[in-house]
Scaffold this motif. Structure first.
Motif, PDB file in Angstrom:
ATOM      1  N   LYS A 163      -6.745   9.499   0.548  1.00  0.00           N
ATOM      2  CA  LYS A 163      -6.179  11.024   0.778  1.00  0.00           C
ATOM      3  C   LYS A 163      -6.964  11.513   0.620  1.00  0.00           C
ATOM      4  N   LEU A 164      -7.634  12.440   1.850  1.00  0.00           N
ATOM      5  CA  LEU A 164      -8.285  13.391   2.013  1.00  0.00           C
ATOM      6  C   LEU A 164      -8.780  14.367   1.441  1.00  0.00           C
ATOM      7  N   ASN A 205      -5.832  17.463   8.807  1.00  0.00           N
ATOM      8  CA  ASN A 205      -5.842  17.407   7.530  1.00  0.00           C
ATOM      9  C   ASN A 205      -6.479  19.143   6.893  1.00  0.00           C
ATOM     10  N   TYR A 247      -6.306  13.168  11.772  1.00  0.00           N
ATOM     11  CA  TYR A 247      -6.713  12.713  10.212  1.00  0.00           C
ATOM     12  C   TYR A 247      -7.895  13.820   9.792  1.00  0.00           C
ATOM     13  N   ASP A 301       1.096   7.442  10.955  1.00  0.00           N
ATOM     14  CA  ASP A 301      -0.077   8.948  10.858  1.00  0.00           C
ATOM     15  C   ASP A 301       0.651   9.371   9.922  1.00  0.00           C
ATOM     16  N   THR A 350      -1.128  13.842   5.427  1.00  0.00           N
ATOM     17  CA  THR A 350      -1.608  13.935   4.265  1.00  0.00           C
ATOM     18  C   THR A 350      -1.951  12.679   3.877  1.00  0.00           C
ATOM     19  N   GLY A 406      -3.259   9.197   3.405  1.00  0.00           N
ATOM     20  CA  GLY A 406      -4.281   8.156   4.458  1.00  0.00           C
ATOM     21  C   GLY A 406      -4.218   6.620   4.034  1.00  0.00           C
ATOM     22  N   PRO A 407      -4.755   5.845   5.121  1.00  0.00           N
ATOM     23  CA  PRO A 407      -4.089   4.722   5.459  1.00  0.00           C
ATOM     24  C   PRO A 407      -4.804   4.060   4.733  1.00  0.00           C
ATOM     25  N   LEU A 443      -8.400   8.850  14.635  1.00  0.00           N
ATOM     26  CA  LEU A 443      -8.570   8.761  13.474  1.00  0.00           C
ATOM     27  C   LEU A 443      -9.170  11.032  13.680  1.00  0.00           C
ATOM     28  N   TYR A 487      -2.784   1.189  12.092  1.00  0.00           N
ATOM     29  CA  TYR A 487      -2.972   2.703  11.802  1.00  0.00           C
ATOM     30  C   TYR A 487      -3.404   3.997  12.428  1.00  0.00           C
ATOM     31  N   TRP A 488      -3.012   4.574  12.557  1.00  0.00           N
ATOM     32  CA  TRP A 488      -2.549   6.013  13.505  1.00  0.00           C
ATOM     33  C   TRP A 488      -2.387   4.938  15.337  1.00  0.00           C
ATOM     34  N   PHE A 523     -10.075   7.655   2.563  1.00  0.00           N
ATOM     35  CA  PHE A 523      -9.004   7.187   3.478  1.00  0.00           C
ATOM     36  C   PHE A 523      -7.932   7.007   2.341  1.00  0.00           C
TER      37      PHE A 523
END
Length: 565
Positions: free
Chosen positions: A206-207, A275, A271, A83, A86, A88-89, A267, A78-79, A204
């Motif tokens: 969803k923020l 965000n 992220y 990406d 919004t 999350g991984p 990250l 991931y990343w 991680f």
């Protein structure tokens, strides 16, 4: 294969009237609360099953989540390869689970995972309320939530939203907190560790869910502090260490992995910072003032609030006592404020954000019911009023189904026809598959990740929509464009699509948002790709070594001068 399309209205009406029976028994029957909850949950699942058969995109977020999950099957870092903006991984890795089991990643498989999250949310909320207020209150309080999810037909509440994994984790964290509250002990190292650990997963997933779960951690910490005088010093510090170790374990693992794979800066930049900067132009105060207008856009959610409004009126008239649950009311109000902040802060009026309010409103329902006189909550009148408040919004759909039974279809949400719809290949996807094959990379400029899903081709760039490459501040655009160019230069996908136009979400103006507005990208495409044609308003480019004749379709407009080298 399970089918629902022979008599969809009988199916809907049958479940609806069975739900009335469950609500009636919830008020009148004082035993077997878990059984009644199970029946209500079963009816919710029955109403959600037909959605599993509608294997088409209901919301662009579904395609975005699926294309990211598909990419992680082939490029698992991931990343580096994905990406989610919004998203999350953890939400993307979770959506990829069916693919690891050998199943195709389609809209149906994604909705199975979403339904699993919904069930976890409902079950954890039930047991949380049972720990706080008892089983009878839990059963009564969950009825509006079950009815909302069972009978809503608004797309934002029936599609597989990227909030659902975080909502399930928030539910589990609430359940863990409620277990400590029920025992009135916040000094258990194990319990505090697991509360911290589950809570740490939410950012991680969803923020946006972080403020809600942070309230639970803070209240657990306050509970531990209050019991300081009742415990010895060693036990207190061990408990505090358990909370912090649980909360830091997973973030530390993420930091370690991102450093190892060289994406730690991504990250932070894409992220965390990205965000926090994600919002509309007006700011929080303006968004808060506009919130009532936001709510007015979703009649189903407004209907969900009706039982809460009724309980508030009943409590204000017949019970002004806070009893012993005053401390719980503080927790519930804090959760409501934190979740409201999470919904309002972005300033974007996506109604699926309101799902973060379901848990705190359900807990508020429970507190209000627990503080009403027991004689009120078991009467026939209470049962009739509760049925009316809970099911009145859904009852307006009954005439729609009666018209269908009379063979007089009316305008409405056709999801309720419940026919099995297979995954369909658009003419654009068919054209792509003549030049490439599933498993190879596909890059789509614009916002149309459904092409990755239809072709089962992973992303060749981290961003599966290019909003941040063409909108926002100049510095933000430069950062995203630089990464986009690095990604496509590294992946060199066999096919490049410019979907800007009617097939792209938001990005419809080709003159303003077409790929040629990104000069460095245009130079790369001109050098290594050949324009094949305009397939249903989507421009298709093939890598030079892959180009071959493309059979024309009725909606294909090929530039004949450029189809041969």
């Amino acid at each position: 294969m399970l089918q629902f399309n022979t008599a969809p209205s009988w199916y809907w009406l049958g479940v609806f009237f069975l739900f009335i029976g469950v609500v009636w028994l919830s008020v009148r029957w004082r035993t077997n609360n878990r059984l009644l909850f199970g029946l209500g949950l079963g009816l919710l699942v029955l109403m959600r099953l037909p959605l599993l058969l509608v294997n088409i995109e209901l919301n662009p977020d579904e395609s975005q989540l699926l294309s990211q999950a598909l990419t992680l099957l082939y490029h698992p870092v991931y990343w580096k390869s994905v990406d989610g903006a919004t998203m999350g991984p953890l939400s993307c890795y979770f959506a990829a689970i069916p693919g690891h089991l050998g199943l195709p990643l389609t809209y149906s498989s994604l909705r199975v995972m979403a339904l699993l999250c919904l069930v976890v949310s409902m079950v954890s909320t039930y047991f949380s309320i049972e720990n706080f207020f008892g089983g009878r209150v839990a059963q009564l309080a969950l009825v509006p939530s079950l009815a909302f999810f069972a009978f809503t037909t608004q797309i934002d509440y029936v599609h597989a939203t990227n909030e659902q994994l975080s909502l399930a984790l928030i539910g589990l964290a609430t359940w863990q907190y409620s277990r400590m509250w029920a025992r009135q002990t916040f000094t258990s190292v194990g319990n505090l560790f697991w509360l911290g650990f589950v809570s740490s997963l939410v950012p991680f997933a969803k923020l946006q869910g972080t403020p809600t779960v942070l309230v639970l951690v803070v209240f657990a910490f306050i509970g531990l502090i209050r019991q300081y005088s009742q415990t010895n010093s060693v036990e207190f510090w061990r408990a505090l260490a358990g909370l912090f170790m649980g909360g830091l374990l997973f973030p530390a693992l993420v930091v370690g992995l991102t450093l190892y794979f060289g994406v730690f800066i991504d990250l932070i930049q894409f992220y965390i910072i990205g965000n926090f900067a994600y919002s509309n132009e007006g700011g929080f105060a303006q968004s808060m003032v506009h919130f009532p207008t936001f709510l007015s856009k979703t009649t189903d959610f407004a209907g969900f609030l009706l039982p809460t409004a009724g309980l508030v009126v009943a409590w204000s008239l017949w019970s002004r006592s806070f009893r012993s649950q005053g401390g719980l009311l503080k927790l519930i109000l804090a959760l409501l404020v934190a979740s409201g902040y999470a919904v309002i802060k972005p300033g974007n009026e996506f109604t699926h954000y309101l799902l973060y309010l379901i848990l705190p409103i359900t807990l508020l329902n429970a507190w209000l019911i627990a503080n009403l006189p027991a004689s009120m909550t078991a009467s026939i009148g209470a049962a009739a009023c509760w049925i009316l408040l809970v099911l009145l919004p859904s009852s307006f759909k009954i005439p729609w189904h009666i018209n269908l039974l009379r063979h007089q279809p009316v305008d409405g949400n056709r999801i309720e026809r419940y026919a099995r719809i297979p995954l369909r290949l658009s003419s654009t996807a068919q054209a792509v598959l003549k030049l490439a094959q599933p498993g190879e990379d596909l890059v789509v400029w614009g916002w149309a990740p459904r092409y990755n899903v239809e072709t089962q081709m992973p992303q060749g760039v981290s961003d599966n929509h290019t909003i941040r490459c063409v909108m926002g501040t100049d510095s933000s655009q430069r950062i995203h464009r630089a990464r986009y160019l690095r990604n496509i230069q590294a992946s060199r996908p066999p096919v490049f699509l410019d979907a800007v136009g009617p097939n792209s979400t938001w990005l419809n103006d080709r003159s303003a948002y077409g790929y040629e507005n990104f000069p460095e990208l245009k130079q790369f495409i001109d050098q290594h790709y050949q324009y094949v044609g305009d397939i249903a308003h989507t421009r298709l480019y093939a890598r030079l070594d892959r180009l071959k004749s493309l059979p024309l379709t009725s909606d294909t407009h090929v530039d004949q001068k450029r189809t041969h080298l």
